[in-house]
Design an enzyme around this catalytic site. Structure first.
Site, PDB file in Angstrom:
ATOM      1  N   GLY A 157       0.863  -1.189   0.000  1.00 16.14           N
ATOM      2  CA  GLY A 157       0.000   0.000   0.000  1.00 16.14           C
ATOM      3  C   GLY A 157       0.896   1.233   0.000  1.00 16.14           C
ATOM      4  NE  ARG A 158      -2.202   6.206   1.970  1.00 12.60           N
ATOM      5  CZ  ARG A 158      -3.538   6.205   1.960  1.00 12.60           C
ATOM      6  NH1 ARG A 158      -4.196   6.592   0.905  1.00 12.60           N
ATOM      7  NH2 ARG A 158      -4.210   5.849   3.026  1.00 12.60           N
ATOM      8  CB  ILE A 159       3.453   2.803   4.626  1.00 20.59           C
ATOM      9  CG1 ILE A 159       2.629   3.991   5.157  1.00 20.59           C
ATOM     10  CG2 ILE A 159       4.779   2.682   5.392  1.00 20.59           C
ATOM     11  CD1 ILE A 159       2.210   3.883   6.615  1.00 20.59           C
ATOM     12  CB  ALA A 241       2.431  -2.940  10.216  1.00 22.35           C
ATOM     13  NE  ARG A 242      -1.851   0.345  14.785  1.00 19.94           N
ATOM     14  CZ  ARG A 242      -1.307   1.491  14.347  1.00 19.94           C
ATOM     15  NH1 ARG A 242      -0.026   1.564  14.050  1.00 19.94           N
ATOM     16  NH2 ARG A 242      -2.054   2.566  14.231  1.00 19.94           N
ATOM     17  CD  GLU A 271       2.585   0.310  20.405  1.00 19.32           C
ATOM     18  OE1 GLU A 271       2.172   1.479  20.485  1.00 19.32           O
ATOM     19  OE2 GLU A 271       2.954  -0.201  19.342  1.00 19.32           O
ATOM     20  CG  HIS A 289       3.745   3.456  17.840  1.00 17.50           C
ATOM     21  ND1 HIS A 289       2.600   2.739  18.089  1.00 17.50           N
ATOM     22  CD2 HIS A 289       3.593   3.964  16.588  1.00 17.50           C
ATOM     23  CE1 HIS A 289       1.795   2.809  17.029  1.00 17.50           C
ATOM     24  NE2 HIS A 289       2.377   3.551  16.115  1.00 17.50           N
ATOM     25  N   GLY A 291       6.958   5.946  14.331  1.00 18.68           N
ATOM     26  CA  GLY A 291       6.757   6.019  12.877  1.00 18.68           C
ATOM     27  C   GLY A 291       6.405   7.407  12.357  1.00 18.68           C
TER      28      GLY A 291
HETATM   29  C1  DGY Z   1      -0.659   5.679  12.934  1.00 18.11           C
HETATM   30  O1  DGY Z   1      -0.995   6.817  12.615  1.00 18.11           O
HETATM   31  O2  DGY Z   1      -1.383   4.715  12.740  1.00 18.11           O
HETATM   32  C2  DGY Z   1       0.691   5.495  13.551  1.00 18.11           C
HETATM   33  O3  DGY Z   1       0.870   4.225  14.032  1.00 18.11           O
HETATM   34  C3  DGY Z   1       0.937   6.520  14.635  1.00 18.11           C
HETATM   35  O4  DGY Z   1       1.106   7.723  14.047  1.00 18.11           O
END
Ligand code: DGY
Length: 323
Positions: A157-159, A241-242, A271, A289, A291
């Site tokens: 996807g985008r990322i 991601a997660r 978390e 976290h 990102g």
């Molecule tokens: C998001 O936006 O989903 C990131 O994990 C935190 O900015």
């Protein structure tokens, strides 16, 4: 005209808070404490809008407490697994997020982890700060080469695309990808990327595996014990991601038993807790976290929330409505 009453669950950048205060009747969280279930319930029962972040769990318990006054949950973040969308819809809440603007920032951080773990940056810094460095020597802290290696992107996807672009154009990496739905041909072509028909094929062929899939029942523990066994012994896993996409026990086992060479993590299943066993390992690079944590991105995210609210309160149609 009465200004909409909004409640912001955490501290945001001061410029964004000022903007929100100018536009709305805004209640800030001045001491930045994580709000309890009761506080979130109160917020939903008293404000027109609640502005959570990805660390506020807005689940059926929070949404089921009593009559909800709020009409919109304008979340500050792109991921939305912290919100029970069905339950929110059932109580008449519109939900929005902040897509696109944190793509580059998150991709930069994935590359930080990839380079950092391959070149043992965390370990090296700990070594130096502990005054353990005795000087240059040919055998000292040899890491893994990144340039020219193969990156497997799980979720193009985008990322995922932004990471693949950095890896391919910046580091000459060959790109493999696994994505359940088709990806636009021009996107694939620009990356010279090769589609894998299964995650298993990707895991067998990659030197680095970077996860970019959303959190969902389908991706829960996507990286499990069987899949770690398919990775190369000299391969690295990167997760921005997660946390729940990776089974932490399986990861710990794989790292301790040399099934993989290392991992770089920015996200964790519960978390801010980080599995204790990970903290003792040298072959892992751990970040809290981060990102989207650049000034530019956090300001843009906050302003995007403000735009969603303005649109919602004037036309009912926010640009980033979910579901
Ligand atoms: C998001 O936006 O989903 C990131 O994990 C935190 O900015």
């Amino acid at each position: 005209m009465r200004k909409a009453k909004i409640i912001v669950t955490r501290r945001w950048h001061e410029g964004v808070e000022a903007k929100l205060c100018e536009l709305f009747d805004t209640q800030l969280n001045r001491d930045d404490h994580p709000m309890s279930v009761a506080e979130l319930q109160d917020a939903l029962q008293s404000a027109d809008a609640v502005l959570p972040t990805v660390s506020d769990r807005i689940d059926a318990e929070v949404l089921g407490a009593g009559p909800i006054h709020a009409k919109i949950l304008a979340s500050n973040g792109v991921g939305f697994n912290h919100i029970d969308l069905e339950a929110a819809k059932a109580v008449g809440l519109t939900v929005t997020n902040t897509p696109e603007i944190l793509t580059d920032c998150t991709a930069d951080l994935a590359m930080t982890l990839l380079l950092g773990i391959a070149r043992r940056a965390g370990e090296g810094e700990r070594h130096l700060r502990a005054n353990a460095w005795t000087g240059w020597r040919p055998t000292h802290m040899m890491g893994a080469m990144v340039t020219g290696k193969t990156l497997g992107v799980v979720g193009l996807g985008r990322i995922g695309v932004a990471v693949a672009r950095r890896a391919h154009l910046g580091f000459g990496m060959r790109i493999l990808y696994y994505n359940p739905s088709p990806v636009r041909a021009d996107v694939v072509q620009a990356l010279d990327a090769e589609r894998c028909d299964s995650l298993e094929t990707l895991l067998r062929g990659a030197d680095f595996v970077s996860l970019h899939c959303p959190s969902s029942p389908q991706t829960h523990h996507l990286m499990n014990a069987d899949r770690f066994k398919l990775m190369r012994e000299n391969a690295f896993l990167i997760n921005t991601a997660r946390g729940n996409v990776v089974d932490p026990e399986a990861l710990i086992h794989a790292l301790k038993n040399g099934e993989i060479a290392g991992a770089g993590l920015d996200v964790y299943p519960a978390e801010p807790a980080v599995p204790e066993a990970l903290l003792d390992l040298e072959n892992i690079l751990l970040l809290p976290h981060l990102g989207s944590a650049t000034l530019e991105t956090r300001v843009a995210m906050g302003m995007r929330v403000a735009e969603n609210l303005q649109a919602f309160f004037s036309t009912q149609e926010p640009p980033d409505r979910l579901g």
